[in-house]
Design an enzyme around this catalytic site. Sequence first.
Site, PDB file in Angstrom:
ATOM      1  N   ARG A 166      25.300  30.790  18.682  1.00  0.00           N
ATOM      2  CA  ARG A 166      24.724  32.458  20.030  1.00  0.00           C
ATOM      3  C   ARG A 166      24.642  32.591  20.544  1.00  0.00           C
ATOM      4  NH1 ARG A 166      19.912  36.480  17.215  1.00  0.00           N
ATOM      5  NH2 ARG A 166      21.857  36.281  15.877  1.00  0.00           N
ATOM      6  N   HIS A 183      29.314  40.373  15.390  1.00  0.00           N
ATOM      7  CA  HIS A 183      28.412  39.287  15.039  1.00  0.00           C
ATOM      8  C   HIS A 183      28.776  39.401  13.508  1.00  0.00           C
ATOM      9  CE1 HIS A 183      24.411  38.115  13.550  1.00  0.00           C
ATOM     10  NE2 HIS A 183      23.335  38.950  13.443  1.00  0.00           N
ATOM     11  N   GLN A 208      26.382  38.717   9.752  1.00  0.00           N
ATOM     12  CA  GLN A 208      25.932  39.243   9.722  1.00  0.00           C
ATOM     13  C   GLN A 208      26.147  40.656   8.271  1.00  0.00           C
ATOM     14  OE1 GLN A 208      22.501  40.596  10.365  1.00  0.00           O
ATOM     15  NE2 GLN A 208      22.727  42.105   8.863  1.00  0.00           N
ATOM     16  N   ASP A 268      21.644  50.420  14.456  1.00  0.00           N
ATOM     17  CA  ASP A 268      20.865  49.127  15.265  1.00  0.00           C
ATOM     18  C   ASP A 268      20.330  49.964  16.237  1.00  0.00           C
ATOM     19  OD1 ASP A 268      20.799  46.313  15.880  1.00  0.00           O
ATOM     20  OD2 ASP A 268      22.794  46.605  16.696  1.00  0.00           O
ATOM     21  N   CYS A 323      20.580  45.555  10.204  1.00  0.00           N
ATOM     22  CA  CYS A 323      20.334  44.693  10.554  1.00  0.00           C
ATOM     23  C   CYS A 323      19.156  43.808  10.929  1.00  0.00           C
ATOM     24  CB  CYS A 323      21.946  43.679  11.423  1.00  0.00           C
ATOM     25  SG  CYS A 323      21.316  44.449  13.417  1.00  0.00           S
ATOM     26  N   ARG A 382      21.782  37.328   4.387  1.00  0.00           N
ATOM     27  CA  ARG A 382      21.663  36.175   5.051  1.00  0.00           C
ATOM     28  C   ARG A 382      22.007  34.900   4.813  1.00  0.00           C
ATOM     29  NH1 ARG A 382      21.543  37.549  10.258  1.00  0.00           N
ATOM     30  NH2 ARG A 382      23.095  35.522  10.842  1.00  0.00           N
TER      31      ARG A 382
HETATM   32  N1  NVA Z   1      22.577  44.432  18.432  1.00  0.00           N
HETATM   33  C1  NVA Z   1      21.564  43.202  18.235  1.00  0.00           C
HETATM   34  C2  NVA Z   1      21.605  43.086  17.295  1.00  0.00           C
HETATM   35  C3  NVA Z   1      20.254  42.238  16.518  1.00  0.00           C
HETATM   36  C4  NVA Z   1      20.911  40.876  15.642  1.00  0.00           C
HETATM   37  C5  NVA Z   1      22.604  42.385  19.422  1.00  0.00           C
HETATM   38  O1  NVA Z   1      22.363  42.034  19.513  1.00  0.00           O
HETATM   39  O2  NVA Z   1      20.726  42.531  20.094  1.00  0.00           O
HETATM   40  N1   CP Z   2      19.984  40.413  12.462  1.00  0.00           N
HETATM   41  C1   CP Z   2      20.070  39.133  13.054  1.00  0.00           C
HETATM   42  O1   CP Z   2      20.688  38.232  13.404  1.00  0.00           O
HETATM   43  O2   CP Z   2      18.567  38.797  13.564  1.00  0.00           O
HETATM   44  P1   CP Z   2      17.870  37.812  14.367  1.00  0.00           P
HETATM   45  O3   CP Z   2      18.052  37.842  15.947  1.00  0.00           O
HETATM   46  O4   CP Z   2      16.607  37.632  13.863  1.00  0.00           O
HETATM   47  O5   CP Z   2      18.808  36.258  14.244  1.00  0.00           O
END
Ligand code: NVA
Ligand code: CP
Length: 301
Positions: A102, A129, A132, A220, A260, A288
């Site tokens: 990540r 992502h 997800q 989101d 998500c 997930r």
């Molecule tokens: N769009 C959000 C998704 C978090 C799971 C982010 O990138 O923070």
């Molecule tokens: N939806 C998701 O990826 O959650 P986290 O940021 O908690 O991993």
Amino acid sequence: MAPKHFRTLEDIDPTELVAILDRADDLKARRGSHERPLAGKTVAIVLEKASTRTRISFEVGIHELGAMPTTLIAKDTQMGRGEPLEDTARMLGGFVHGVVYRTFGHEKVETLCEHSRIPIINGLSDDYHPCQLLADLQTVREAKGRLEGVKVAWIGDGNNMAHSWMLAAGLAGLELRIASPEGYDVKPAIVKQAEALGAKVELLRDPKAAVRGVDVVTTDVWASMGQEEEQKAREEAFADYQVDGALMAEADSQAIFLHCLPAHRGEEVSAEVMASAASRVWDEAENRLHAQKALLVHLLA
Ligand code: NVA
Ligand code: CP
């Protein structure tokens, strides 16, 4: 042989997607009694951003498949002190069988892949992502019995999740409408990527028009990880983009709501919609685990 990575949904084809989702359903049904096809392996989870669901779903999933997870919070490692990603990639390949990564800029996922002899899974980048979306597609299939022709409305930011929905639309044959305020559109280059996969994506400004008659409404956060300083400006830009009861009423009467998570009640979604019968967000979060177990088997078994 080059390892098979999962950087975006473009790394799998429609047949592989169906195989992964079928396996996810099967692993879900047989949880606690299924085989352990990754016995003896180790998978690293490398996090440059915060995570709750991605971390726990991969840790538990890796364990349930018989492998051992090891999580590295990047800032506490030599990565946080400037060790090149290229060196980290080479080194990790000597210890583990796969890496969930990540990060911020998507080019860092590409760099890790370029120098890795083991599969890399994108656990979220600024642009995508994909893990997800596997869970989201599993959840849509559970609720609607199919993916082909299912109408989905994305409301809000043209972010990593919106981009992944576009690629999913191409792979799975969804009809996708996206409503974003001006200045917060999806990236045109990723629209082209999705169209190359056969996606039908309609880009709109009006959330009501986007939601009319759809089977799935999803959204989101307004400010993603790394955009915290823009929170105030984004609250203004997205003020008319909350998924509330009135907006859900424009969708099909059997429509479901997905997010998500984490959710900001009172911003992109109302507390009422989160708690409504239409909301499948907890199934989506649990999926997930099942979807990623299926992905891990696909890449590593
Ligand atoms: N769009 C959000 C998704 C978090 C799971 C982010 O990138 O923070
Ligand atoms: N939806 C998701 O990826 O959650 P986290 O940021 O908690 O991993």
